[in-house]
Design a protein around this motif. Structure first.
Motif, PDB file in Angstrom:
ATOM      1  N   VAL A  26      18.164 -43.446  23.401  1.00 32.66           N
ATOM      2  CA  VAL A  26      18.110 -44.287  22.423  1.00 32.66           C
ATOM      3  C   VAL A  26      17.118 -44.073  21.132  1.00 32.66           C
ATOM      4  O   VAL A  26      17.636 -44.123  20.034  1.00 32.66           O
ATOM      5  CB  VAL A  26      17.885 -45.888  22.790  1.00 32.66           C
ATOM      6  CG1 VAL A  26      17.502 -46.722  21.506  1.00 32.66           C
ATOM      7  CG2 VAL A  26      18.842 -46.292  23.573  1.00 32.66           C
ATOM      8  N   ARG A  27      15.934 -43.432  21.701  1.00 32.26           N
ATOM      9  CA  ARG A  27      15.374 -43.231  20.388  1.00 32.26           C
ATOM     10  C   ARG A  27      15.187 -41.995  19.797  1.00 32.26           C
ATOM     11  O   ARG A  27      14.914 -41.550  18.554  1.00 32.26           O
ATOM     12  CB  ARG A  27      13.514 -43.397  20.948  1.00 32.26           C
ATOM     13  CG  ARG A  27      13.161 -44.631  21.372  1.00 32.26           C
ATOM     14  CD  ARG A  27      11.536 -44.716  21.556  1.00 32.26           C
ATOM     15  NE  ARG A  27      11.044 -46.166  21.886  1.00 32.26           N
ATOM     16  CZ  ARG A  27       9.994 -46.435  22.349  1.00 32.26           C
ATOM     17  NH1 ARG A  27       9.061 -45.210  22.548  1.00 32.26           N
ATOM     18  NH2 ARG A  27       9.505 -47.596  22.510  1.00 32.26           N
ATOM     19  N   HIS A  28      15.735 -41.078  20.533  1.00 28.55           N
ATOM     20  CA  HIS A  28      15.921 -39.740  19.893  1.00 28.55           C
ATOM     21  C   HIS A  28      17.463 -39.155  19.960  1.00 28.55           C
ATOM     22  O   HIS A  28      18.001 -38.429  21.035  1.00 28.55           O
ATOM     23  CB  HIS A  28      14.929 -38.749  20.738  1.00 28.55           C
ATOM     24  CG  HIS A  28      13.408 -39.155  20.658  1.00 28.55           C
ATOM     25  ND1 HIS A  28      12.911 -39.094  19.434  1.00 28.55           N
ATOM     26  CD2 HIS A  28      13.073 -39.951  21.556  1.00 28.55           C
ATOM     27  CE1 HIS A  28      11.688 -39.985  20.046  1.00 28.55           C
ATOM     28  NE2 HIS A  28      11.627 -39.919  21.019  1.00 28.55           N
ATOM     29  N   PRO A  29      18.286 -39.615  19.385  1.00 31.79           N
ATOM     30  CA  PRO A  29      19.594 -39.127  19.431  1.00 31.79           C
ATOM     31  C   PRO A  29      19.889 -37.707  19.605  1.00 31.79           C
ATOM     32  O   PRO A  29      20.861 -37.158  20.045  1.00 31.79           O
ATOM     33  CB  PRO A  29      20.315 -39.887  18.055  1.00 31.79           C
ATOM     34  CG  PRO A  29      19.526 -40.732  17.820  1.00 31.79           C
ATOM     35  CD  PRO A  29      18.049 -40.501  18.172  1.00 31.79           C
ATOM     36  N   GLN A  30      19.052 -36.920  19.003  1.00 35.25           N
ATOM     37  CA  GLN A  30      19.085 -35.411  19.101  1.00 35.25           C
ATOM     38  C   GLN A  30      18.744 -34.629  20.439  1.00 35.25           C
ATOM     39  O   GLN A  30      19.087 -33.808  20.560  1.00 35.25           O
ATOM     40  CB  GLN A  30      18.145 -34.738  18.074  1.00 35.25           C
ATOM     41  CG  GLN A  30      16.721 -34.780  18.579  1.00 35.25           C
ATOM     42  CD  GLN A  30      15.995 -35.953  18.117  1.00 35.25           C
ATOM     43  OE1 GLN A  30      16.534 -37.080  18.065  1.00 35.25           O
ATOM     44  NE2 GLN A  30      14.602 -35.804  17.846  1.00 35.25           N
TER      45      GLN A  30
END
Ligand SMILES: Cc1cc2nc3c(=O)[nH]c(=O)nc-3n(C[C@H](O)[C@H](O)[C@H](O)COP(=O)(O)OP(=O)(O)OC[C@H]3O[C@@H](n4cnc5c(N)ncnc54)[C@H](O)[C@@H]3O)c2cc1C
Length: 411
Positions: A26-30
């Motif tokens: 969720v926090r880091h879509p990459q």
């Protein structure tokens, strides 16, 4: 998702591993995040019976589950808020009652069945485009080259992944997170030693139906042989069901577990001083040997431990899963910090910062639980006097109570 070049592989789809994967995704879509789970039979939530294994989730844990979008699913399913907690000593008159009014909050926390939490997190992982749950993958062996882990499932029974295909595939990931529970394979493969204290106690767990409603109260009676907790459940029509966690010395537990349901219920009712009237029925019983464990280190090169893989404690304060979820929060923060600075999240300095922020806290909770267990297990008159006086003193001090509640809710 490219399983040959994952950013992060989380081993273990218990509530801690799933929460870890969901929060990072969720926090880091990459980031490409996979959760590897040994079991092919993922737990289902029964529409008409309660799972006897529950957790008392604190406000801090709820906030984390909100952030990943799982809390709404949990609340829509089954979660029982409790507004009061009553603790008393079987050998004396000492008792303490904590109420959510003491801290001007609607409740002190929620009692939630393990299956309900795991199910909600699994559904969120399914929805996230950069996260995947791979079940039937029991991590057995690995090697690492050029900063990349090569992960292999158990070879004698190659895991079934997707549609029952036998799957000899090797997965590759840069960072490995071990959330694989008390007998962590990741911990073993990293050669991390684990300190273990055997409490010589067994926790008996079941669902009980009582003749009186639980009044949204978590009840705990400290007996010389171990604590007995009745934790309120709701969502299936009445308010008379409780999840019971009864810890007792191994020999006594063995005797109790051999009794038939009616005799077991009667013994439980007596041990609980019939605070909720008659124990009318008990469900299937499960037994867990109680040990405290603490990993000497929380990380090795490119790999890190969270949840029960790093530490497990006596369930008397109901904090095991909450501590694990705090590991998840802190590790995610450190990974986020590394990404912002263009640092590799599997760098030793990143994992060491996580360890510094979590190990001391967890060690303090483990020590406190062991001290509580010893204090309440002592039959000696002086200790009895001390704990009864202590409980009554806390009960008489609104300020102290408020501090204790706020501290417990922040875990
Ligand atoms: C009786 C009892 C009562 C409790 N009550 C509370 C409470 O009220 N509040 C609270 O906060 N905590 C409580 N706890 C503690 C809490 O249940 C645990 O801390 C929590 O469930 C741990 O979650 P986890 O995800 O770290 O590990 P687990 O739930 O053990 O999950 C580990 C997962 O890893 C998988 N796995 C294992 N090995 C491999 C492998 N080699 N490859 C792939 N997958 C693997 C397993 O199949 C499993 O799905 C209680 C515990 C007990 C025993």
């Amino acid at each position: 998702m490219n399983r040959q070049r994952l950013d992060i592989a989380v081993v273990g789809a218990g509530m801690v591993g799933l929460a870890q994967a969901a929060l990072l995704a969720v926090r880091h879509p990459q980031l490409q995040v996979a959760v590897l789970e040994a079991s092919t039979e993922l737990p289902e939530v029964s529409p008409d019976t309660y799972d006897p294994r529950v957790v008392a989730l604190t406000q801090a844990s709820r906030e984390l589950l909100e952030e990943v979008g799982a809390w709404a699913l949990i609340e829509n399913n089954r979660a029982c808020p409790y507004t009061e907690m009553r603790v008393w000593d079987a050998e004396g008159t000492g008792s303490v009652c904590f109420n959510s009014r003491d801290v001007q909050l609607p409740n002190l926390g929620h009692i939630v069945e393990n299956n309900v939490v795991v199910d909600a997190l699994r559904r969120r992982i399914d929805e996230l485009p950069n996260a995947e749950l791979i079940s039937g993958f029991r991590l057995e062996s690995w090697w690492r080259d050029c900063g990349l882990w090569h992960l292999q499932p158990r070879s004698d029974r190659l895991a079934d992944v997707e549609g029952g295909e036998r799957n000899p595939e090797t997965l590759r990931a840069r960072l490995l997170i071990g959330a694989d529970g008390v007998r962590s394979r990741v911990r073993d493969l990293l050669h991390i030693r684990c300190h273990e204290t055997n409490y010589h106690q067994t926790a008996m767990v079941c669902v009980a139906r009582c003749s009186e409603p639980h009044r949204h109260t978590a009840w705990q009676r400290f007996l010389k042989e171990g604590p007995l907790a009745f934790l309120p459940l709701s969502g299936l029509g009445d308010e008379n069901h409780c999840a019971v966690v009864w810890s007792a010395d191994d020999a006594l537990a063995r005797e109790l577990l051999e009794l038939d349901d009616a005799a077991f219920a009667l013994n439980m009712e007596k041990a609980f001083e019939s605070r909720l009237g008659e124990v009318e029925a008990v469900g299937e019983r499960y037994a867990f040997p109680l040990r405290a464990r603490h990993a000497e280190s929380y990380f090795g090169p490119g790999a890190v431990l969270v949840g029960d893989a790093a530490h497990s404690i006596h369930p008397l304060a109901g904090q095991g899963a909450n501590l694990g979820l705090q590991d998840v929060r802190v590790l995610s923060e450190e990974i986020g910090r590394a990404l912002k600075r263009d640092l590799d999240p599997s760098d030793n300095s990143v994992l060491a910062r996580y360890q510094r922020r979590r190990r001391g806290d967890n060690a303090a909770t483990l020590k406190a639980m062991s001290a509580f267990k010893s204090l309440f297990g002592a039959g000696d008159l002086h200790w009895r006097w001390l704990r009864n006086t202590g409980l009554s003193m806390v009960d008489a001090s609104p300020l102290l109570k408020k501090r204790i509640i706020l501290r417990a809710m922040a875990v």
